[in-house]
Design a protein around this motif. Structure first.
Motif, PDB file in Angstrom:
ATOM      1  N   ASP A 200     -25.696  20.506  -2.474  1.00  0.00           N
ATOM      2  CA  ASP A 200     -26.349  21.522  -3.306  1.00  0.00           C
ATOM      3  C   ASP A 200     -27.660  21.010  -3.879  1.00  0.00           C
ATOM      4  OD1 ASP A 200     -25.026  19.715  -4.899  1.00  0.00           O
ATOM      5  OD2 ASP A 200     -24.575  21.172  -6.467  1.00  0.00           O
ATOM      6  N   LYS A 201     -27.833  19.677  -3.854  1.00  0.00           N
ATOM      7  CA  LYS A 201     -29.061  19.124  -4.446  1.00  0.00           C
ATOM      8  C   LYS A 201     -29.963  18.462  -3.417  1.00  0.00           C
ATOM      9  CE  LYS A 201     -25.699  17.640  -7.653  1.00  0.00           C
ATOM     10  NZ  LYS A 201     -24.835  16.500  -7.442  1.00  0.00           N
ATOM     11  N   SER A 202     -29.371  18.012  -2.346  1.00  0.00           N
ATOM     12  CA  SER A 202     -30.142  17.260  -1.349  1.00  0.00           C
ATOM     13  C   SER A 202     -30.099  17.961   0.010  1.00  0.00           C
ATOM     14  CB  SER A 202     -29.561  15.859  -1.186  1.00  0.00           C
ATOM     15  OG  SER A 202     -29.332  15.263  -2.435  1.00  0.00           O
ATOM     16  N   PRO A 203     -31.164  17.828   0.797  1.00  0.00           N
ATOM     17  CA  PRO A 203     -31.141  18.402   2.144  1.00  0.00           C
ATOM     18  C   PRO A 203     -30.161  17.642   3.035  1.00  0.00           C
ATOM     19  CG  PRO A 203     -33.146  17.122   1.803  1.00  0.00           C
ATOM     20  CD  PRO A 203     -32.432  17.155   0.487  1.00  0.00           C
ATOM     21  N   TRP A 204     -29.744  18.305   4.110  1.00  0.00           N
ATOM     22  CA  TRP A 204     -28.782  17.704   5.027  1.00  0.00           C
ATOM     23  C   TRP A 204     -29.232  16.347   5.532  1.00  0.00           C
ATOM     24  CZ3 TRP A 204     -24.267  16.657   6.625  1.00  0.00           C
ATOM     25  CH2 TRP A 204     -24.040  16.093   7.886  1.00  0.00           C
ATOM     26  N   GLU A 205     -30.498  16.221   5.808  1.00  0.00           N
ATOM     27  CA  GLU A 205     -30.982  14.957   6.383  1.00  0.00           C
ATOM     28  C   GLU A 205     -30.687  13.769   5.475  1.00  0.00           C
ATOM     29  OE1 GLU A 205     -31.781  14.146   9.345  1.00  0.00           O
ATOM     30  OE2 GLU A 205     -31.419  16.252   9.844  1.00  0.00           O
ATOM     31  N   GLU A 206     -30.858  13.983   4.192  1.00  0.00           N
ATOM     32  CA  GLU A 206     -30.583  12.895   3.246  1.00  0.00           C
ATOM     33  C   GLU A 206     -29.102  12.553   3.180  1.00  0.00           C
ATOM     34  OE1 GLU A 206     -32.069  13.175  -0.802  1.00  0.00           O
ATOM     35  OE2 GLU A 206     -34.039  13.737  -0.010  1.00  0.00           O
ATOM     36  N   ARG A 208     -26.915  13.107   5.495  1.00  0.00           N
ATOM     37  CA  ARG A 208     -26.558  12.479   6.769  1.00  0.00           C
ATOM     38  C   ARG A 208     -26.898  10.980   6.732  1.00  0.00           C
ATOM     39  NH1 ARG A 208     -29.062  11.209  11.565  1.00  0.00           N
ATOM     40  NH2 ARG A 208     -27.806  11.464  13.455  1.00  0.00           N
ATOM     41  N   LYS A 209     -28.085  10.691   6.201  1.00  0.00           N
ATOM     42  CA  LYS A 209     -28.522   9.309   6.105  1.00  0.00           C
ATOM     43  C   LYS A 209     -27.554   8.482   5.238  1.00  0.00           C
ATOM     44  CE  LYS A 209     -32.721   6.898   4.807  1.00  0.00           C
ATOM     45  NZ  LYS A 209     -33.979   7.030   4.055  1.00  0.00           N
ATOM     46  N   GLU A 210     -27.172   9.075   4.098  1.00  0.00           N
ATOM     47  CA  GLU A 210     -26.230   8.383   3.214  1.00  0.00           C
ATOM     48  C   GLU A 210     -24.909   8.093   3.930  1.00  0.00           C
ATOM     49  OE1 GLU A 210     -25.485  10.204  -0.650  1.00  0.00           O
ATOM     50  OE2 GLU A 210     -23.477   9.313  -0.693  1.00  0.00           O
ATOM     51  N   MET A 211     -24.438   9.107   4.693  1.00  0.00           N
ATOM     52  CA  MET A 211     -23.167   8.935   5.405  1.00  0.00           C
ATOM     53  C   MET A 211     -23.242   7.782   6.393  1.00  0.00           C
ATOM     54  SD  MET A 211     -22.062  12.812   6.361  1.00  0.00           S
ATOM     55  CE  MET A 211     -21.427  13.960   5.154  1.00  0.00           C
ATOM     56  N   ILE A 212     -24.352   7.706   7.097  1.00  0.00           N
ATOM     57  CA  ILE A 212     -24.490   6.694   8.158  1.00  0.00           C
ATOM     58  C   ILE A 212     -24.842   5.334   7.568  1.00  0.00           C
ATOM     59  CG2 ILE A 212     -25.817   6.055  10.227  1.00  0.00           C
ATOM     60  CD1 ILE A 212     -26.139   9.183  10.648  1.00  0.00           C
ATOM     61  N   GLU A 213     -25.902   5.315   6.746  1.00  0.00           N
ATOM     62  CA  GLU A 213     -26.405   4.016   6.287  1.00  0.00           C
ATOM     63  C   GLU A 213     -25.575   3.421   5.156  1.00  0.00           C
ATOM     64  OE1 GLU A 213     -30.593   4.296   5.572  1.00  0.00           O
ATOM     65  OE2 GLU A 213     -30.993   5.070   7.600  1.00  0.00           O
ATOM     66  N   GLU A 214     -25.152   4.270   4.202  1.00  0.00           N
ATOM     67  CA  GLU A 214     -24.406   3.719   3.066  1.00  0.00           C
ATOM     68  C   GLU A 214     -22.902   3.690   3.326  1.00  0.00           C
ATOM     69  OE1 GLU A 214     -25.402   5.404  -0.777  1.00  0.00           O
ATOM     70  OE2 GLU A 214     -27.452   5.755  -0.085  1.00  0.00           O
ATOM     71  N   LYS A 215     -22.417   4.748   3.944  1.00  0.00           N
ATOM     72  CA  LYS A 215     -20.961   4.848   4.093  1.00  0.00           C
ATOM     73  C   LYS A 215     -20.478   4.358   5.470  1.00  0.00           C
ATOM     74  CE  LYS A 215     -20.965   6.800   0.035  1.00  0.00           C
ATOM     75  NZ  LYS A 215     -21.061   8.198  -0.381  1.00  0.00           N
ATOM     76  N   GLY A 216     -21.429   4.005   6.360  1.00  0.00           N
ATOM     77  CA  GLY A 216     -21.063   3.408   7.647  1.00  0.00           C
ATOM     78  C   GLY A 216     -20.414   4.363   8.645  1.00  0.00           C
ATOM     79  N   LEU A 217     -20.800   5.621   8.593  1.00  0.00           N
ATOM     80  CA  LEU A 217     -20.220   6.589   9.513  1.00  0.00           C
ATOM     81  C   LEU A 217     -20.991   6.593  10.838  1.00  0.00           C
ATOM     82  CD1 LEU A 217     -17.861   8.618   9.018  1.00  0.00           C
ATOM     83  CD2 LEU A 217     -19.607  10.397   8.757  1.00  0.00           C
ATOM     84  N   GLU A 218     -20.289   6.842  11.957  1.00  0.00           N
ATOM     85  CA  GLU A 218     -20.947   7.000  13.251  1.00  0.00           C
ATOM     86  C   GLU A 218     -21.865   8.222  13.203  1.00  0.00           C
ATOM     87  OE1 GLU A 218     -20.661   5.211  16.108  1.00  0.00           O
ATOM     88  OE2 GLU A 218     -19.464   3.757  14.956  1.00  0.00           O
ATOM     89  N   PRO A 219     -23.100   8.115  13.717  1.00  0.00           N
ATOM     90  CA  PRO A 219     -24.013   9.276  13.711  1.00  0.00           C
ATOM     91  C   PRO A 219     -23.404  10.510  14.373  1.00  0.00           C
ATOM     92  CG  PRO A 219     -25.204   7.295  14.291  1.00  0.00           C
ATOM     93  CD  PRO A 219     -23.766   6.898  14.213  1.00  0.00           C
ATOM     94  N   THR A 220     -22.654  10.321  15.461  1.00  0.00           N
ATOM     95  CA  THR A 220     -22.072  11.497  16.141  1.00  0.00           C
ATOM     96  C   THR A 220     -21.066  12.203  15.240  1.00  0.00           C
ATOM     97  OG1 THR A 220     -20.456  10.010  17.126  1.00  0.00           O
ATOM     98  CG2 THR A 220     -22.363  10.602  18.475  1.00  0.00           C
ATOM     99  N   VAL A 221     -20.324  11.407  14.460  1.00  0.00           N
ATOM    100  CA  VAL A 221     -19.354  12.006  13.530  1.00  0.00           C
ATOM    101  C   VAL A 221     -20.090  12.781  12.445  1.00  0.00           C
ATOM    102  CG1 VAL A 221     -17.517  11.502  11.870  1.00  0.00           C
ATOM    103  CG2 VAL A 221     -17.652  10.202  14.010  1.00  0.00           C
ATOM    104  N   ALA A 222     -21.151  12.161  11.921  1.00  0.00           N
ATOM    105  CA  ALA A 222     -21.938  12.836  10.888  1.00  0.00           C
ATOM    106  C   ALA A 222     -22.475  14.161  11.413  1.00  0.00           C
ATOM    107  CB  ALA A 222     -23.085  11.929  10.423  1.00  0.00           C
TER     108      ALA A 222
END
Lengths: 516, 516
Positions: A200-206, A208-222
C-alpha cells in the motif's frame, strides 16, 4: 511544604508522547466514542473493563519484536507488571480466566501505551485510545466475521465517512496457500507476508527487491507472487467496490493451482460465503477484497481487514499538527508499531483463533474482532468540522442551557441563586456569575464564551412584579425578540423549555448541522 | 510462538489489588457515572483528560508520607514517570501549564493507582476510580464553595441516597484558630488536627490519650479542645441537620475567645456566609457543621467536607465481599491512605488555594473541589438493588431490544439477516443466532439469558405470506398476546417501536422501578 518547589521550577509538561485532552477536543472525542458505542450496543455488545496493567508474563511472547515497546512498572516489591500494549491480549486473558463464558460480544474503549518513538506531527503517541469490538465463541463459519464487517460499515456511516473510506479484506489461508503454490519456503512465509503488506506504500518493484535481496527469495517465486498481489485495478478509496471484489474472487476461484491447494481453497470458500452474507446486508460496496493486504500481527488465522481513509490530512490540535496526509509518508513511518493505525489505516482486525489457547490448557476460544484507531478518526472529523464551520462554533465546550444574569448595581444574588435552583430542579443546565455584584457586560461575555443559548436577566423592577426576562443570545438586530421577553417567574421553566430547541448534540446531529 | 506457554501455565490472574469489571457490575457502574456526569454538566462542568502517568517530580512532595504508595514506571530510558495517585495534582499541573485559563469548572472520572496494602474485603483496591469536580478561579468568597456543596447534594439525591447520607462540614481556619485559642503549639497543630479527625471512629477518651501521650500535648490544652470537638448532639446519618448546624454555628459565634482570634473569626464568618447560601438552595438539612472533622491532607486551606453514609454494609462482587459495615473497623483501617474514601466516607473535598502555586511561579489559582468515591458508592447501590430485587433482573448486561429467531428446520438465515438489517437501519438493537440452522429452544434461551424483551419469530409459511411474528418475552400464561402476534414485514419496525416501552434505563429509572 513543597511551596518552594515552584521557585525551583518543576518541569511543567506532560511525559513525552502523551497529551492532555481539553476543550472542544475532548467534547468531540466523547461524541465519537458515543457514536461507536451505540453501534456496538445495537449488535448486543457488552463492555469489560480490565486493569491498565497486567502481570508482565501475560504480555510476554504476544507481540514479537514490538515487545520492547511495552512499558514496565518499576519493581517496588511484589509482582512484576506492565502497562497493556493493546486491548486484545487482556481480553484473551479474561476469556481464559472466565471459562464459564463460552461466548461474548465485548467492546472496550480505553487507553493503551507503547514506548514507541513518538511522532506527534504524525499522530503517533505513546498514550492513545483504542476502541475494540470482539466476538468470542464457536459459531457457524463466517457469521460473526460478517457481523464485525457490518459493524465497521455502520460505525463509519454514523461517523459521516460514507464515500470516504474503504475496508480492505483478505484471508490468511488464501495468503498462506498462495505462498505455498508460488513455492515460498515454509520458514519464509511470515517474512514474505510482511513484505507484501507494504504494497500500500511501496511500488511492486521495491517490494520484489526486498523479497529477493533481503528475504532471500528466488526471483521466479517473487514474480509468481507478483501475479497475485499486483492489482490491475487500482483501489480508489471510497468508490463502490462490490464489482471489483467479485472480480478478484472470481479470479481466485478460476485459478486451478490455488483451488488445488487445500489451504487456499478453504480460504477462498470462506471468502465466498462471507461476501454472500455481506451482500445480504448491502455493504459490499464498502469492502474491497485485496490480495495485497497481509497485516503484521502473527496471531491472525482467518479473515483480516483494514480500513483506509483519504481524510488523514494535517489538522491542528493545540497548535500542533497531529495527523498528516497519506502522501507524506517517510521511511520512519514504515516502522510504525501500531497494528491498528498504520498509514491511512483507521481501523483493523481479523480472526484470531489461537490467542486464548496461549493462556489456557483447557481449550481454545475462537475470536474475531476489530480495533478502531479513534485518535486518528477524531483528527479526520475535527478537520472536517474546521473546514466546514461557519461563524458559529458547532462543538461547544459546555452544554449549559441558560446563563442567569443580574441587571443593575445590587446584583440580585439571592434571586439569581433562587432562579438557578428552580432551573436545576427542572433538569436545566444553568450557570450564574460567582460575583455578589457582577457587571452586565462580564455576564454577557461569560455566556457568549460558553456558547450558552439563553440568558435569564433579573432586574429589580421586574422582580418586584414577579417577572424575569428571557433573552435568546445572538439574535440578529431587528428580531422581534432581540430585546428579550418578560415572563412570570413561575412560568420560567416552561417558557425556557419551549424555547430550548431540541438541539441534537450527537455527532450525527453535529454533522447534519454542517451538512457534511 | 508462545503456544507452549499455555502448557507451561502462565499465572492466570490480574495484578494484586486490581479487578476486571464485567457483566451487570460494569453496566451499573456506568449508570452511576452517567448520573454524576449529568449533575456536573448541569452546573457547567467540562472534562479534561490527562495522561495516566506524570513526570515523577510533578507528584513529588504533594502527598507527604503516602508518597511511598506511588507506582513508578520502570526506568527504560528517558523521563522518569509515575502513575497518578489522584486526579487533583494532575489538575493543578494542568492549571499551571495553561495560564490562559484563569477559571474553569472541570470534572474528571478516571482511574488512580496506589501501592497500598490491598484489602479487597474492605473495598481498598490498588486500582480504583475517582470522580472529581473542581472549580478554579478567583470569585467572590464562598460562592463556588456553596455550589460544590449543592452539587454534592444533587449527586446523592439523584443516586437515591436522600435520608441515607450526611455531609460533614468544617473550616480549616476555624480549626487552626481553635487550636491557637486552646494553646496548641504551632508545630503540633497538624498532628493534633489528625488526632481530632479520628473522632468519628474513636471515643474522645482515646483521642485525648493520643494527644497527650503520643503527641505530647498538655492535658489542660487537650481538655480545652475537647470542649469544642465533643458533640453533645450525636450526628445521625441521614437525619435533617439544619437546626443542628445552626446551633453549632451559634455556639462558635458566642465564644468570645474564638471570635477574638482573627483566624477563627475569619473562618466562622465564612461559614456563616456559606450556610446562608446553602439555605437559599434548601440543602442545609443534608449538611452538618461538625468541629470534629479535620481531614488528613495538608493542602486544604478553607472549607473541608466529607460525606458519610450508613450504606457501606457488606455486598458481594464476584463472590467476594468488597465493602463492609462501618462498625467492623479494625486498626488496619485507620491507616487507610485513601484521602477521599475513608471509612464510611463516600466523598470528600475542600478548598485548596495553594496547590497550583506549587507548580507555577506566576501565581496561585484558588481551587475548591470534591472527589466522589465511586467504587464505594457503586457497592452501596448494588447492595440496595440486590436487597430490593424481585424475580426479574433490574440491571441487564445488554441493551438488546429484539432477538430474531427461526422456527423450523431450514433456519431462514437469509431472512433473519434481512430482518436484522431492517431493525438496525431503524436504530433498534437486535441480535440473532450465528447458526445456519439454530434450534428454537436455544434461541429462546439466548434471548432469555440476555433479558431481551421481544422476539421476532420467522416461520416459512408466515414468510411466504410476507409476515413475521412478534412475541413479547415473559408474558404470563393466558395473556392475550402470549403466543405472539403476526405483522407484515414492512410494518415490523413500527409495530416493535410501538411495543418497546420507553423503558427508562437510567439509574433514576432503575431506582424508581425498585421503588427505593
Amino acid at each position: 511544604m513543597a511551596k518552594d518547589k515552584g521557585e525551583k521550577g518543576v518541569a511543567l509538561k506532560v511525559p513525552k508522547g502523551t497529551r492532555d485532552w481539553q476543550g472542544t477536543d475532548v467534547v468531540l472525542r466523547e461524541k465519537v466514542f458515543a457514536t461507536i458505542t451505540e453501534v456496538f450496543k445495537k449488535h448486543g455488545g457488552v463492555t469489560i473493563d480490565t486493569p491498565v496493567f497486567e502481570l508482565k508474563e501475560i504480555l510476554t511472547g504476544k507481540y514479537g519484536e514490538d515487545s520492547k515497546l511495552i512499558y514496565d512498572l518499576a519493581d517496588q516489591g511484589g509482582e512484576i507488571c506492565s502497562l497493556r500494549y493493546d486491548l486484545t491480549v487482556p481480553f484473551a486473558r479474561w476469556l481464559a480466566m472466565n471459562p464459564q463464558t463460552q461466548s461474548i460480544k465485548r467492546y472496550h474503549i480505553a487507553k493503551v501505551w507503547r514506548r514507541d518513538n513518538p511522532a506527534i506531527l504524525k499522530g503517533r503517541m505513546r498514550e492513545f485510545m483504542q476502541c475494540d469490538f470482539d466476538i468470542a465463541g464457536v459459531y457457524d463459519p463466517l457469521l460473526p466475521d460478517a457481523e464485525i464487517l457490518k459493524i465497521i460499515t455502520e460505525v463509519f456511516a454514523n461517523l459521516g465517512f460514507n464515500g470516504k473510506y474503504t475496508v480492505k479484506l483478505n484471508h490468511r489461508k488464501v495468503l498462506d496457500g498462495m505462498f505455498q503454490v508460488c513455492g515460498v519456503p515454509e520458514d519464509k512465509i511470515r517474512a514474505i507476508s510482511s513484505a507484501v503488506d507494504k504494497l500500500d506504500k511501496s511500488p511492486w518493484e521495491e517490494v520484489r527487491k526486498e523479497m529477493i535481496e533481503e528475504k532471500g527469495l528466488e526471483p521466479t517465486v517473487a514474480d509468481k507472487i507478483g501475479e497475485f498481489v499486483k492489482n490491475e485495478d487500482e483501489l480508489k478509496i471510497g468508490a463502490p467496490c462490490a464489482e471489483r471484489s467479485k472480480k478478484v474472487l472470481a479470479t481466485l476461484q478460476s485459478n486451478a493451482d490455488l483451488m488445488a491447494n487445500p489451504v487456499a481453497k478453504a480460504g477462498i470458500d470462506e471468502l465466498t460465503t462471507l461476501l454472500s452474507y455481506l451482500d445480504i446486508w448491502g455493504c459490499l460496496d464498502f469492502i474491497a477484497l485485496d490480495m495485497s493486504l497481509a497485516r503484521g500481527l502473527d496471531y491472525y488465522t482467518g479473515v483480516i481487514y483494514e480500513v483506509i481513509s483519504e481524510g488523514s490530512a494535517p489538522t491542528k490540535t493545540n497548535g500542533k499538527n497531529v495527523s498528516r496526509a497519506k502522501k507524506v509518508v517517510d521511511a520512519d513511518e514504515d516502522r510504525s508499531s501500531d497494528p491498528s493505525v498504520g498509514i491511512g489505516s483507521i481501523a483493523a482486525g481479523g480472526r484470531y483463533d489461537g490467542l486464548v489457547g496461549m493462556f489456557s490448557k483447557k481449550g481454545q476460544i475462537p475470536c474475531v474482532g476489530i480495533s478502531f484507531g479513534v485518535d486518528r478518526i477524531f483528527s479526520i472529523i475535527k478537520r472536517r468540522i474546521e473546514d466546514a464551520k461557519t461563524s458559529t462554533d458547532i462543538v461547544r465546550a459546555t452544554e449549559t442551557d441558560v446563563y442567569i444574569m443580574a441587571l443593575g448595581g445590587k446584583g440580585c444574588l439571592t434571586e439569581r441563586m433562587q432562579i438557578a435552583k428552580q432551573l436545576w430542579d427542572a433538569g436545566l443546565r444553568a450557570e450564574f456569575s460567582w460575583k455578589v455584584k457582577p457587571k452586565l457586560p462580564q455576564q454577557f461575555k461569560a455566556a457568549e464564551n460558553g456558547g450558552v443559548p439563553f440568558a435569564v436577566i433579573l432586574g429589580e423592577d421586574e422582580l418586584a412584579r414577579g417577572e424575569v426576562k428571557i433573552k435568546e443570545m445572538g439574535l440578529p438586530e431587528g428580531h422581534a425578540e432581540k430585546e428579550g421577553i418578560l415572563v412570570k417567574r413561575e412560568d420560567l421553566v416552561e417558557e425556557l423549555k419551549k424555547r430550548l430547541k431540541n438541539t441534537d448534540t450527537t455527532l450525527a446531529g453535529t454533522l447534519a448541522a454542517l451538512q457534511v
